[in-house]
Design a protein around this motif. Sequence first.
Motif, PDB file in Angstrom:
ATOM      1  N   GLY B 219     -10.557  -3.980  -0.354  1.00 32.10           N
ATOM      2  CA  GLY B 219     -11.693  -3.363   0.311  1.00 32.10           C
ATOM      3  C   GLY B 219     -12.885  -3.151  -0.600  1.00 32.10           C
ATOM      4  N   GLY B 220     -13.076  -4.054  -1.581  1.00 30.87           N
ATOM      5  CA  GLY B 220     -14.264  -3.976  -2.423  1.00 30.87           C
ATOM      6  C   GLY B 220     -14.193  -2.949  -3.523  1.00 30.87           C
ATOM      7  N   ARG B 221     -13.022  -2.380  -3.737  1.00 27.30           N
ATOM      8  CA  ARG B 221     -12.923  -1.419  -4.845  1.00 27.30           C
ATOM      9  C   ARG B 221     -11.605  -1.618  -5.591  1.00 27.30           C
ATOM     10  NH1 ARG B 221     -10.842   1.668  -0.465  1.00 27.30           N
ATOM     11  NH2 ARG B 221      -9.208   3.085  -1.159  1.00 27.30           N
ATOM     12  N   ILE B 222     -11.500  -0.952  -6.731  1.00 25.18           N
ATOM     13  CA  ILE B 222     -10.255  -0.994  -7.492  1.00 25.18           C
ATOM     14  C   ILE B 222      -9.347   0.095  -6.940  1.00 25.18           C
ATOM     15  CG2 ILE B 222      -9.207  -0.872  -9.774  1.00 25.18           C
ATOM     16  CD1 ILE B 222     -11.146  -3.072  -9.835  1.00 25.18           C
ATOM     17  N   ARG B 223      -8.176  -0.328  -6.494  1.00 26.42           N
ATOM     18  CA  ARG B 223      -7.258   0.646  -5.882  1.00 26.42           C
ATOM     19  C   ARG B 223      -6.316   1.242  -6.919  1.00 26.42           C
ATOM     20  NH1 ARG B 223      -5.958  -0.268  -0.638  1.00 26.42           N
ATOM     21  NH2 ARG B 223      -4.999   1.762  -0.923  1.00 26.42           N
ATOM     22  N   LEU B 224      -5.827   0.382  -7.818  1.00 22.71           N
ATOM     23  CA  LEU B 224      -4.924   0.831  -8.869  1.00 22.71           C
ATOM     24  C   LEU B 224      -5.385   0.208 -10.172  1.00 22.71           C
ATOM     25  CD1 LEU B 224      -1.440   0.196  -7.174  1.00 22.71           C
ATOM     26  CD2 LEU B 224      -2.478   2.429  -7.585  1.00 22.71           C
ATOM     27  N   GLY B 225      -5.324   0.975 -11.254  1.00 25.09           N
ATOM     28  CA  GLY B 225      -5.722   0.428 -12.550  1.00 25.09           C
ATOM     29  C   GLY B 225      -4.878   1.008 -13.654  1.00 25.09           C
ATOM     30  N   GLY B 226      -4.336   0.144 -14.518  1.00 27.61           N
ATOM     31  CA  GLY B 226      -3.604   0.649 -15.671  1.00 27.61           C
ATOM     32  C   GLY B 226      -2.364  -0.151 -15.990  1.00 27.61           C
ATOM     33  N   ASP B 227      -1.573   0.382 -16.908  1.00 30.68           N
ATOM     34  CA  ASP B 227      -0.321  -0.229 -17.328  1.00 30.68           C
ATOM     35  C   ASP B 227       0.657  -0.205 -16.142  1.00 30.68           C
ATOM     36  OD1 ASP B 227       2.225  -0.703 -18.321  1.00 30.68           O
ATOM     37  OD2 ASP B 227       1.883   0.404 -20.184  1.00 30.68           O
ATOM     38  N   PRO B 228       1.175  -1.368 -15.737  1.00 29.63           N
ATOM     39  CA  PRO B 228       2.059  -1.408 -14.570  1.00 29.63           C
ATOM     40  C   PRO B 228       3.250  -0.459 -14.700  1.00 29.63           C
ATOM     41  CG  PRO B 228       1.634  -3.634 -15.383  1.00 29.63           C
ATOM     42  CD  PRO B 228       0.940  -2.699 -16.312  1.00 29.63           C
ATOM     43  N   GLU B 229       3.796  -0.332 -15.911  1.00 26.57           N
ATOM     44  CA  GLU B 229       4.951   0.557 -16.078  1.00 26.57           C
ATOM     45  C   GLU B 229       4.584   1.998 -15.763  1.00 26.57           C
ATOM     46  OE1 GLU B 229       7.090   0.225 -19.782  1.00 26.57           O
ATOM     47  OE2 GLU B 229       7.139  -1.964 -19.588  1.00 26.57           O
ATOM     48  N   GLN B 230       3.392   2.405 -16.223  1.00 27.79           N
ATOM     49  CA  GLN B 230       2.956   3.775 -15.946  1.00 27.79           C
ATOM     50  C   GLN B 230       2.657   3.973 -14.471  1.00 27.79           C
ATOM     51  OE1 GLN B 230      -0.216   5.262 -18.442  1.00 27.79           O
ATOM     52  NE2 GLN B 230       0.635   4.204 -20.216  1.00 27.79           N
ATOM     53  N   LEU B 231       2.040   2.943 -13.861  1.00 23.18           N
ATOM     54  CA  LEU B 231       1.733   3.049 -12.441  1.00 23.18           C
ATOM     55  C   LEU B 231       3.019   3.165 -11.623  1.00 23.18           C
ATOM     56  CD1 LEU B 231      -1.134   0.415 -12.170  1.00 23.18           C
ATOM     57  CD2 LEU B 231      -1.363   2.892 -11.907  1.00 23.18           C
ATOM     58  N   LEU B 232       4.013   2.355 -11.987  1.00 23.81           N
ATOM     59  CA  LEU B 232       5.289   2.405 -11.269  1.00 23.81           C
ATOM     60  C   LEU B 232       5.953   3.762 -11.453  1.00 23.81           C
ATOM     61  CD1 LEU B 232       6.777  -1.132 -11.971  1.00 23.81           C
ATOM     62  CD2 LEU B 232       6.138  -0.184  -9.749  1.00 23.81           C
ATOM     63  N   ALA B 233       5.883   4.275 -12.691  1.00 22.09           N
ATOM     64  CA  ALA B 233       6.554   5.536 -12.983  1.00 22.09           C
ATOM     65  C   ALA B 233       5.953   6.699 -12.190  1.00 22.09           C
ATOM     66  CB  ALA B 233       6.480   5.830 -14.479  1.00 22.09           C
ATOM     67  N   ALA B 234       4.712   6.523 -11.738  1.00 24.09           N
ATOM     68  CA  ALA B 234       4.052   7.609 -10.998  1.00 24.09           C
ATOM     69  C   ALA B 234       4.473   7.634  -9.532  1.00 24.09           C
ATOM     70  CB  ALA B 234       2.537   7.459 -11.114  1.00 24.09           C
ATOM     71  N   HIS B 235       5.235   6.607  -9.103  1.00 24.17           N
ATOM     72  CA  HIS B 235       5.588   6.498  -7.687  1.00 24.17           C
ATOM     73  C   HIS B 235       7.088   6.573  -7.456  1.00 24.17           C
ATOM     74  CE1 HIS B 235       1.533   4.781  -7.777  1.00 24.17           C
ATOM     75  NE2 HIS B 235       1.444   5.144  -6.512  1.00 24.17           N
ATOM     76  N   THR B 236       7.467   7.061  -6.299  1.00 15.99           N
ATOM     77  CA  THR B 236       8.873   7.127  -5.908  1.00 15.99           C
ATOM     78  C   THR B 236       9.013   6.648  -4.471  1.00 15.99           C
ATOM     79  OG1 THR B 236       9.198   9.044  -7.342  1.00 15.99           O
ATOM     80  CG2 THR B 236      10.859   8.659  -5.657  1.00 15.99           C
ATOM     81  N   LEU B 237      10.059   5.860  -4.258  1.00 11.72           N
ATOM     82  CA  LEU B 237      10.406   5.466  -2.892  1.00 11.72           C
ATOM     83  C   LEU B 237      11.441   6.458  -2.408  1.00 11.72           C
ATOM     84  CD1 LEU B 237      11.107   1.621  -2.891  1.00 11.72           C
ATOM     85  CD2 LEU B 237       9.567   2.828  -1.355  1.00 11.72           C
ATOM     86  N   LEU B 238      11.238   7.014  -1.240  1.00 12.21           N
ATOM     87  CA  LEU B 238      12.262   7.941  -0.784  1.00 12.21           C
ATOM     88  C   LEU B 238      12.663   7.691   0.653  1.00 12.21           C
ATOM     89  CD1 LEU B 238      10.939  10.450   1.035  1.00 12.21           C
ATOM     90  CD2 LEU B 238      10.098  11.114  -1.193  1.00 12.21           C
TER      91      LEU B 238
END
Lengths: 134, 314
Positions: B219-238
Motif C-alpha cells: 500500500g505504498g508504505r513500509i509495513r515491516l522493517g528490520g532483522d527478520p529474526e527480531q521481527l519474527l520474535a516479536a510475533h506469536t501465532l496462537l
Amino acid sequence: MVEYRIDRRSGVATYVQIVHQTKQALRLGVLEPGDKLPTAREVVEATAINPNTVLKAYRELEREGLVEARRGLGTFVRRSLGAAPADHTALRSKLTAWLDEARGEGLEREDITALFNSVLDEKCPAEKGHEGER
Amino acid sequence: MSRDEEGIALAAVGLGKRYRRRRGPVLRNCSFRLPAGRICALVGPNGAGKSTLLSLAAGLIRPTEGTLTVLGTTPAEARTRFAYVAQSKPLPPQLTVAATLRLGAELNRARWDRAAAERIAYGPLAPGGDRDGALDPTSKIRSLSGGQRTRVALALAFGKRPELMLLDEPMADLDPLARRELLGALLGEAAEHGTTIVISSHVIAELEGACDHLLLMGGGRIRLGGDPEQLLAAHTLLTGPARDLTGHTVVESRDAGRQLTALIRPGGPLPDDWQTAAPSLEELLLAHLRNPDAPDLFTEETVETDENEENARA
C-alpha cells in the motif's frame, strides 16, 4: 576441507547446523588441528546463506576453543574432539572381540544395544547441553 | 559526511512519490533506515512500490516529497558507488557480451573489476571447462534469453565493485540452478567486501536464510522493517478459546465460533489455555498483506535514533 549442507526445513537455526557439522567433522577426524575452515565467502557461495550466519557459527566455535581466527589468513582448527584416530584401532578390535563373545552367548542385536547403552549411561552420562548443541 | 550517516546505506524520511497519470501516490510517507553491510530483502505484492523505491534510490526518478539519502549523500553524488540492475535490464542489443563488458570497463574506469565481472558472465575459471548457463563472449545481447541478460546485467554490476547493489527482481528470469549460483555469488561478494545488497522479490522463500534485513512494502508504505529474526520474535501465532485480545497488538485474527486463531504481537503474558507457536517468515508476511490495517513494525535500528548505531554492528 568440510562442506556444509544446510537443511532449511529442519527447524534448526542455520548457524547451529554449521557448528554441529564442524564438530561432527572434528569427531570423525575429517578436520584435524591446523586445518583451515572454508572462508565465509566459500560457504555462502556454496549454500546461499547469509555471510553473518557463517561468522556467527565460527565465533561460537572459537568461543568453545575449537578454532581460532587468524587475521587475514582464515579460521583454523585448534583441537580435535574425541580421541585421536590412531587409538581407535586397538579399541575397535577389543570391541569386536567383546561383540563376538556376546553373540557367542546368544545375545541378539537389541540385547547388545540395550546392554551397551546401559553401561554407556553409567560410565559417561550425557553432559548437559552436550548433544543438544544449543 | 557525519559519523551517523557513515553506517547507513539508505535512509528515507517522509519519502513519497506520485506519478502524474495515477490517482493515488505510489509511495507515501516512507521513513526507514538500512544499515550498511546488510543483505536486504525488499518484498511485497505487485504494485506495492518496490520498483519505485529502487528507482528513487538509483536517482532515475525524483521524489515528490521527502528525501532519500544513499550512502550518506544524494543518489546523484553516490552514482559511482552503487550499482542498479533494473527489472527491464536495458542493454545495447547489437553488442556482444564481451563488448558490453568492455563498455562497462570504459564507463567505470576508476574501479572496474574485470575478474569479478567475467566470473559472473562466463562462470568460475574451473578446470573442466563449459558450464550450463554461462555465456559465450561472442554472443550478441539481442540473441540472449531473459536469464542470460540478467547474467550480463549482474556482471556489469559486479564489475563496478559497488558499495551498494540495488537489484530489482533479479531472480525472476533465472532457472533454479542459475538462481542459486548467482545468489551465492552475490552473498560471496558481500562476505568479501561488505557490500550492502537490496534485492526485491515477491517470493520471500528464495531469500529466506540469505537476507538479514527485511523491508515489507504494501500500500505504498513500509509495513515491516528490520532483522527478520527480531521481527519474527516479536510475533506469536496462537490458537485457543475465543477471548478478548485487548492488550495485544492483533495483526490478524480468525474466529471460528469458539475457536480463535490469531497472529499477534504479545503485549503481556498469555493465558495458559492458548496454544502458541512461532510463525514462519512467510506466515508473518502473508498475515500483514492480508490485513492492510495492521500496525507497521520497525526494529530499533531501522528508525532514526542516535544510540542504536552500535547495536547495528553487534
